[in-house]
Design a protein around this motif. Structure first.
Motif, PDB file in Angstrom:
ATOM      1  N   ARG A  41       0.833  -1.203   0.000  1.00  0.00           N
ATOM      2  CA  ARG A  41       0.000   0.000   0.000  1.00  0.00           C
ATOM      3  C   ARG A  41       0.874   1.262   0.000  1.00  0.00           C
ATOM      4  N   GLU A  42       1.953   1.210   0.762  1.00  0.00           N
ATOM      5  CA  GLU A  42       2.856   2.361   0.820  1.00  0.00           C
ATOM      6  C   GLU A  42       3.576   2.567  -0.512  1.00  0.00           C
ATOM      7  N   VAL A  43       3.898   1.478  -1.200  1.00  0.00           N
ATOM      8  CA  VAL A  43       4.491   1.592  -2.533  1.00  0.00           C
ATOM      9  C   VAL A  43       3.525   2.298  -3.470  1.00  0.00           C
ATOM     10  N   ALA A  44       2.271   1.889  -3.442  1.00  0.00           N
ATOM     11  CA  ALA A  44       1.268   2.494  -4.322  1.00  0.00           C
ATOM     12  C   ALA A  44       1.151   3.997  -4.065  1.00  0.00           C
ATOM     13  N   ALA A  46       3.516   5.943  -2.849  1.00  0.00           N
ATOM     14  CA  ALA A  46       4.754   6.602  -3.274  1.00  0.00           C
ATOM     15  C   ALA A  46       4.829   6.722  -4.793  1.00  0.00           C
ATOM     16  N   VAL A  47       4.385   5.689  -5.506  1.00  0.00           N
ATOM     17  CA  VAL A  47       4.388   5.749  -6.972  1.00  0.00           C
ATOM     18  C   VAL A  47       3.392   6.798  -7.448  1.00  0.00           C
ATOM     19  N   ASP A  48       2.246   6.873  -6.778  1.00  0.00           N
ATOM     20  CA  ASP A  48       1.223   7.886  -7.085  1.00  0.00           C
ATOM     21  C   ASP A  48       0.833   7.850  -8.561  1.00  0.00           C
ATOM     22  N   ALA A  49       0.480   6.652  -9.033  1.00  0.00           N
ATOM     23  CA  ALA A  49       0.106   6.475 -10.444  1.00  0.00           C
ATOM     24  C   ALA A  49      -1.170   7.254 -10.755  1.00  0.00           C
ATOM     25  N   ARG A  50      -1.192   7.853 -11.929  1.00  0.00           N
ATOM     26  CA  ARG A  50      -2.337   8.645 -12.374  1.00  0.00           C
ATOM     27  C   ARG A  50      -2.933   8.035 -13.632  1.00  0.00           C
ATOM     28  N   PRO A  51      -4.206   8.354 -13.917  1.00  0.00           N
ATOM     29  CA  PRO A  51      -4.826   7.842 -15.141  1.00  0.00           C
ATOM     30  C   PRO A  51      -3.996   8.155 -16.381  1.00  0.00           C
ATOM     31  N   ALA A  52      -3.854   7.156 -17.231  1.00  0.00           N
ATOM     32  CA  ALA A  52      -3.149   7.245 -18.525  1.00  0.00           C
ATOM     33  C   ALA A  52      -1.633   7.273 -18.406  1.00  0.00           C
ATOM     34  N   GLN A  53      -1.100   7.310 -17.199  1.00  0.00           N
ATOM     35  CA  GLN A  53       0.349   7.211 -17.066  1.00  0.00           C
ATOM     36  C   GLN A  53       0.811   5.784 -17.344  1.00  0.00           C
ATOM     37  N   LYS A  54       2.061   5.654 -17.780  1.00  0.00           N
ATOM     38  CA  LYS A  54       2.656   4.340 -18.016  1.00  0.00           C
ATOM     39  C   LYS A  54       3.577   4.000 -16.853  1.00  0.00           C
ATOM     40  N   VAL A  55       3.333   2.819 -16.268  1.00  0.00           N
ATOM     41  CA  VAL A  55       4.096   2.384 -15.101  1.00  0.00           C
ATOM     42  C   VAL A  55       4.745   1.033 -15.407  1.00  0.00           C
ATOM     43  N   LEU A  56       6.036   0.928 -15.137  1.00  0.00           N
ATOM     44  CA  LEU A  56       6.739  -0.351 -15.217  1.00  0.00           C
ATOM     45  C   LEU A  56       6.852  -0.931 -13.818  1.00  0.00           C
ATOM     46  N   PRO A  68      -2.646  -2.304  -7.752  1.00  0.00           N
ATOM     47  CA  PRO A  68      -3.009  -0.942  -7.307  1.00  0.00           C
ATOM     48  C   PRO A  68      -2.828   0.106  -8.392  1.00  0.00           C
ATOM     49  N   PHE A  69      -1.854  -0.081  -9.280  1.00  0.00           N
ATOM     50  CA  PHE A  69      -1.617   0.904 -10.332  1.00  0.00           C
ATOM     51  C   PHE A  69      -2.715   0.848 -11.392  1.00  0.00           C
ATOM     52  N   THR A  70      -3.192  -0.358 -11.689  1.00  0.00           N
ATOM     53  CA  THR A  70      -4.291  -0.466 -12.652  1.00  0.00           C
ATOM     54  C   THR A  70      -5.566   0.143 -12.078  1.00  0.00           C
ATOM     55  N   ARG A  71      -5.771  -0.033 -10.783  1.00  0.00           N
ATOM     56  CA  ARG A  71      -6.968   0.549 -10.154  1.00  0.00           C
ATOM     57  C   ARG A  71      -6.930   2.070 -10.206  1.00  0.00           C
ATOM     58  N   ALA A  72      -5.722   2.639 -10.255  1.00  0.00           N
ATOM     59  CA  ALA A  72      -5.583   4.096 -10.336  1.00  0.00           C
ATOM     60  C   ALA A  72      -5.780   4.609 -11.757  1.00  0.00           C
ATOM     61  N   GLY A  73      -5.948   3.682 -12.712  1.00  0.00           N
ATOM     62  CA  GLY A  73      -6.179   4.084 -14.095  1.00  0.00           C
ATOM     63  C   GLY A  73      -4.936   4.157 -14.946  1.00  0.00           C
ATOM     64  N   ASP A 114       6.347   6.808 -17.155  1.00  0.00           N
ATOM     65  CA  ASP A 114       6.222   7.918 -16.211  1.00  0.00           C
ATOM     66  C   ASP A 114       6.740   7.527 -14.827  1.00  0.00           C
ATOM     67  N   ALA A 115       6.619   6.265 -14.483  1.00  0.00           N
ATOM     68  CA  ALA A 115       7.092   5.777 -13.198  1.00  0.00           C
ATOM     69  C   ALA A 115       7.595   4.346 -13.364  1.00  0.00           C
ATOM     70  N   VAL A 116       8.658   4.019 -12.651  1.00  0.00           N
ATOM     71  CA  VAL A 116       9.171   2.645 -12.614  1.00  0.00           C
ATOM     72  C   VAL A 116       9.302   2.244 -11.152  1.00  0.00           C
ATOM     73  N   THR A 117       9.007   1.004 -10.868  1.00  0.00           N
ATOM     74  CA  THR A 117       9.051   0.542  -9.487  1.00  0.00           C
ATOM     75  C   THR A 117       9.462  -0.917  -9.432  1.00  0.00           C
ATOM     76  N   ILE A 118      10.103  -1.285  -8.343  1.00  0.00           N
ATOM     77  CA  ILE A 118      10.497  -2.668  -8.108  1.00  0.00           C
ATOM     78  C   ILE A 118      10.390  -2.941  -6.614  1.00  0.00           C
ATOM     79  N   SER A 119       9.646  -3.972  -6.259  1.00  0.00           N
ATOM     80  CA  SER A 119       9.427  -4.315  -4.848  1.00  0.00           C
ATOM     81  C   SER A 119      10.011  -5.690  -4.553  1.00  0.00           C
ATOM     82  N   PHE A 120      10.955  -5.722  -3.633  1.00  0.00           N
ATOM     83  CA  PHE A 120      11.554  -6.974  -3.151  1.00  0.00           C
ATOM     84  C   PHE A 120      12.182  -7.774  -4.291  1.00  0.00           C
TER      85      PHE A 120
END
Length: 231
Positions: A41-44, A46-56, A68-73, A114-120
């Motif tokens: 939840r804290e990762v989501a 921090a990433v703060d994904a927005r509609p139409a943004q591309k997230v890796l 969580p990123f798909t739920r943010a659009g 727009d954002a890249v993230t890696i968890s564990f």
């Protein structure tokens, strides 16, 4: 059963995660006493994904971390180099664009996300610095990186207790709940060998990231690092 060594040969790490793919999410929930859900939840946030943004979402495994990123659009690309994990993820989330890829040689063009993230997952990459440079390469100028990784508890007495849990309690618990308990012995050893919070921050800066900062979760058991691509 496969257990990777601390030199993290890619084929060993991938095979180890193939072995645990089916029960990976349930096992993590049990071994972390449910804290993994709090961390994600804290990762989501921090990433703060927005509609139409591309997230890796790198090292996405079964793509649970991508939801969580798909739920943010946002448009999310879950990427992992364990085909076993990707197969389980595709079965559970057939609509997601799960992609096979090596963190040190990502199969994406420059300046895409727009954002890249890696968890564990960064801890399991053989060449950490190459992965940080690759994440920087595929991020758009102005984009951000969020890394969630096991780290070093900040309070010395708690750090001692935590280390004892990792090396003594975690392996027998893993034997009871995991399809490959040896993988969790590797997990404990790799956490102990991982750089602390300031050292990882410096590696991010060396890879090109700016305004690098981190925040401790659960007393430093996990740390969230964030940086920005200004160039």
């Amino acid at each position: 059963m496969t257990r990777a060594s601390l030199d993290k040969q890619p084929h060993e790490v991938a095979s180890m995660f193939d072995d645990v793919a089916e029960r990976y999410d349930v096992t993590n929930d049990l071994l972390s006493l449910g804290q993994d859900r709090v961390w994600r939840r804290e990762v989501a946030k921090a990433v703060d994904a927005r509609p139409a943004q591309k997230v890796l979402d790198l090292a996405a495994g079964t793509a649970t971390s991508s939801l969580p990123f798909t739920r943010a659009g946002a448009y999310v690309v879950p990427c992992d180099f364990s085909l076993g994990m990707l197969r389980v993820g595709k079965r559970r989330h057939p609509w997601m664009p799960l992609t096979a890829g090596d963190a040190t040689r990502l199969p994406f063009r420059d300046d895409v996300f727009d954002a890249v993230t890696i968890s564990f997952g960064l801890r399991n990459v053989q060449d950490t610095d190459a992965a940080l440079r690759e994440l920087y390469r595929v991020t758009k100028p102005g984009g951000r990186v969020v890394i969630c990784e096991f780290s070093h508890p900040t309070w010395a007495p708690f750090r001692t207790v935590y280390t004892e849990y990792l090396m003594r309690a975690l392996p027998p618990v893993a034997r009871a709940v995991s399809s490959n308990p040896e993988a969790y012995v590797y997990l404990a050893e790799s956490i102990r060998a991982w750089p602390d919070q300031p050292a990882l921050a410096e590696r991010l800066r060396t890879a090109g990231w700016s305004s690098v900062a981190w925040r401790n979760l659960t007393g430093g058991i996990v740390a969230l690092h964030r940086g920005f691509k200004t160039g």
